[in-house]
Design an enzyme around this catalytic site. Structure first.
Site, mmCIF file in Angstrom:
data_model
loop_
_atom_site.group_PDB
_atom_site.id
_atom_site.type_symbol
_atom_site.label_atom_id
_atom_site.label_comp_id
_atom_site.label_asym_id
_atom_site.label_seq_id
_atom_site.Cartn_x
_atom_site.Cartn_y
_atom_site.Cartn_z
ATOM 1 N N ASP A 150 0.825 -1.215 0.000
ATOM 2 C CA ASP A 150 0.000 0.000 0.000
ATOM 3 C C ASP A 150 0.863 1.270 0.000
ATOM 4 O O ASP A 150 2.094 1.208 0.000
ATOM 5 C CB ASP A 150 -0.954 -0.059 1.219
ATOM 6 C CG ASP A 150 -2.333 0.487 0.899
ATOM 7 O OD1 ASP A 150 -2.456 1.317 -0.018
ATOM 8 O OD2 ASP A 150 -3.294 0.099 1.597
ATOM 9 N N ASP A 244 -9.402 3.574 -4.325
ATOM 10 C CA ASP A 244 -10.188 2.382 -3.961
ATOM 11 C C ASP A 244 -11.537 2.269 -4.677
ATOM 12 O O ASP A 244 -12.186 3.261 -4.982
ATOM 13 C CB ASP A 244 -10.483 2.391 -2.462
ATOM 14 C CG ASP A 244 -9.233 2.119 -1.643
ATOM 15 O OD1 ASP A 244 -8.157 1.892 -2.231
ATOM 16 O OD2 ASP A 244 -9.335 2.136 -0.409
#
Ligand SMILES: *[C@@H]1O[C@H](CO)[C@@H](O)[C@H](O)[C@H]1NC(C)=O
Ligand SMILES: *[C@@H]1O[C@H](CO)[C@@H](O)[C@H](O)[C@H]1NC(C)=O
Length: 434
Positions: A150, A244
């Site tokens: 991430d 996202d």
């Protein structure tokens, strides 16, 4: 499952991607990830019962092979002061991550884990920046097969990127083709994003993973920044292309709209990741969930289920197991995704491409999707000769991908009435290979 000689041929013809010794990562990854179902509220029981559901529902047999643990698996307060290792949270994972991984391997799965190219993960757990070698070695020792990496909490001491790439998810609403005229800091057209600070930060972990004597697929969750599609292939097997996903239709449409301009970066060993599947979540209807799955499969995105399988409707389980779409996504012979056709390449979040086609197994078979993004039912028609790889004079055996029904031999065109937000999906097979 393919002949060694064929594999050698295909390997030789796609030299640019990051090739693994065992062949994993050549095709889009398929599996399950806990995040969209459970967020930080996880433990070994939840992970193992999800794995059991994957088996019981026939999803493992359908190809879903990775069980991926996302954020919040480690001791939040910090690393071991002596060894500098990240520590598994033993209240959540009493046997450690290695113990859970061992059980999952025993069930025939591969195992994914999560970390972050910053000082902390998005959930505030220890990140891997500057600890890449020690973390890669730890993950390898634990039996990890896949790392999602991430992009949160980049320390201010790390240099920021010199330019931005006009990504519409980051305050550039004009879209990927646009030139961001309002932004003095936009990259020149010939800028090499692999030299960006972001690329360097993600390459550190890629290099560390390659030093291990275990294949660990590298999945960049870098949110599509810094032109990642132009360099992801050199360090990783997949790279997220946007911020996202969220489980409602407008977000699905937006991701398709962005990704459709970048599909020429997708082939064996390297895949644009359109983010985890949201079937079963939020307010997506079954019709919308079908459109979501059909496009993720057709774009050759990784297919990572992200829902609580114990309550997933059986009709959505069937969508996730659709053999035509999975076979297209996992085609061992053709690496390219389906592409839009019959479309003007206008960037429009409300109206991505409606017509998509892709070659399947080079044997004259074609996947055809007709997507109705609008709010009214409509009749859609794809004419042979206009569908790429077809000829106007050809005759095609047509199978409905959703029902498996053989629609017989069709000449000139395929036509369907498509519900709002729905997708008509067909496999076309030429009488003779075209
Ligand atoms: C956007 O990009 C596509 C593909 O590169 C190109 O064909 C098209 O003309 C561009 N559209 C606009 C509005 O610039
Ligand atoms: C679905 O949820 C999103 C996000 O909460 C919302 O904006 C949208 O209006 C909802 N759609 C429907 C049809 O309820």
């Amino acid at each position: 499952m393919f002949l060694p000689s064929l594999l050698a041929l295909v390997l030789a013809s796609s030299a640019t991607g990051l090739v693994t010794k065992d062949g994993s990562g050549r095709l889009p990854a398929m599996g399950w990830n806990h995040w969209n179902a459970y967020r930080c509220n996880i433990n070994e029981d939840k992970i193992l019962s999800a794995a059991k559901s994957i088996q019981d529902l026939g999803l493992q047999d359908a190809g879903y092979e990775y069980i991926n643990i996302d954020d919040c698996w480690s001791v939040k307060s910090g690393r071991d002061p002596v060894t500098n290792r990240i520590l598994p949270d033993l209240t959540k994972f009493p046997a450690g991550i290695s113990g859970t991984a061992k059980t999952l391997h025993g069930m025939g799965f591969k195992v994914g884990l999560y970390s972050d190219a910053g000082s902390k993960t998005c959930g505030g757990y220890p990140g891997s920046l500057y600890y890449e070698d020690i973390d890669a070695a730890t993950f390898s020792e634990w039996g990890i097969d896949y790392l999602k990496y991430d992009n949160c909490n980049v320390p201010s001491s790390w240099p920021s990127d010199e330019y931005n790439n006009c990504h519409p998810d980051y305050n550039h609403p004009t879209g990927p083709n646009a030139t961001c005229p309002d932004d003095p800091n936009v990259a020149p057209p010939d800028y090499d994003w692999s030299t960006s600070s972001t690329a360097k930060r993600f390459k550190r972990m890629g290099d560390a993973l390659l030093k291990q004597d275990r294949t660990i697929l590298y999945s960049l969750c870098e949110w599509g920044q810094a032109g990642v599609e132009t360099w992801g292939d050199s360090i990783a097997q997949s790279w997220r292309i946007t911020d996202d996903i969220f489980p409602y239709f407008a977000r699905i449409r937006h991701i398709v709209n962005y990704n459709q301009f970048r599909l020429n970066y997708v082939n064996f060993w390297g895949h644009n990741d359109a983010d985890m599947l949201d079937l079963g979540n939020g307010n997506l209807t079954t019709v919308e969930a079908r459109t979501h799955f059909a496009l993720w499969a057709a774009m050759k995105s990784p297919l990572l289920i992200g829902t609580d399988l114990s309550v997933l409707a059986s009709e959505l389980v069937d969508v996730l197991k659709n053999p035509y779409l999975i076979n297209f996504n996992q085609d061992p012979i053709v690496g390219e995704p389906a592409m839009p056709f019959n479309w003007d390449w206008t960037y429009n979040d409300a109206q991505p491409a409606e017509y998509w086609a892709g070659k399947y197994r080079n044997s004259g078979e074609i996947l055809l999707l007709m997507v109705n993004w609008g709010e009214e039912e409509k009749t859609m028609r794809a004419a042979f000769g206009v569908v790429p790889s077809t000829t106007a004079r050809g005759a095609y055996e047509v199978t409905d991908v959703w029902t498996g029904k053989d629609l017989g031999l069709q000449r000139r065109f395929v036509e369907a009435t498509v519900e709002p937000h729905g997708t008509a999906a067909f496999m076309l097979r030429a009488l003779e290979p075209v």
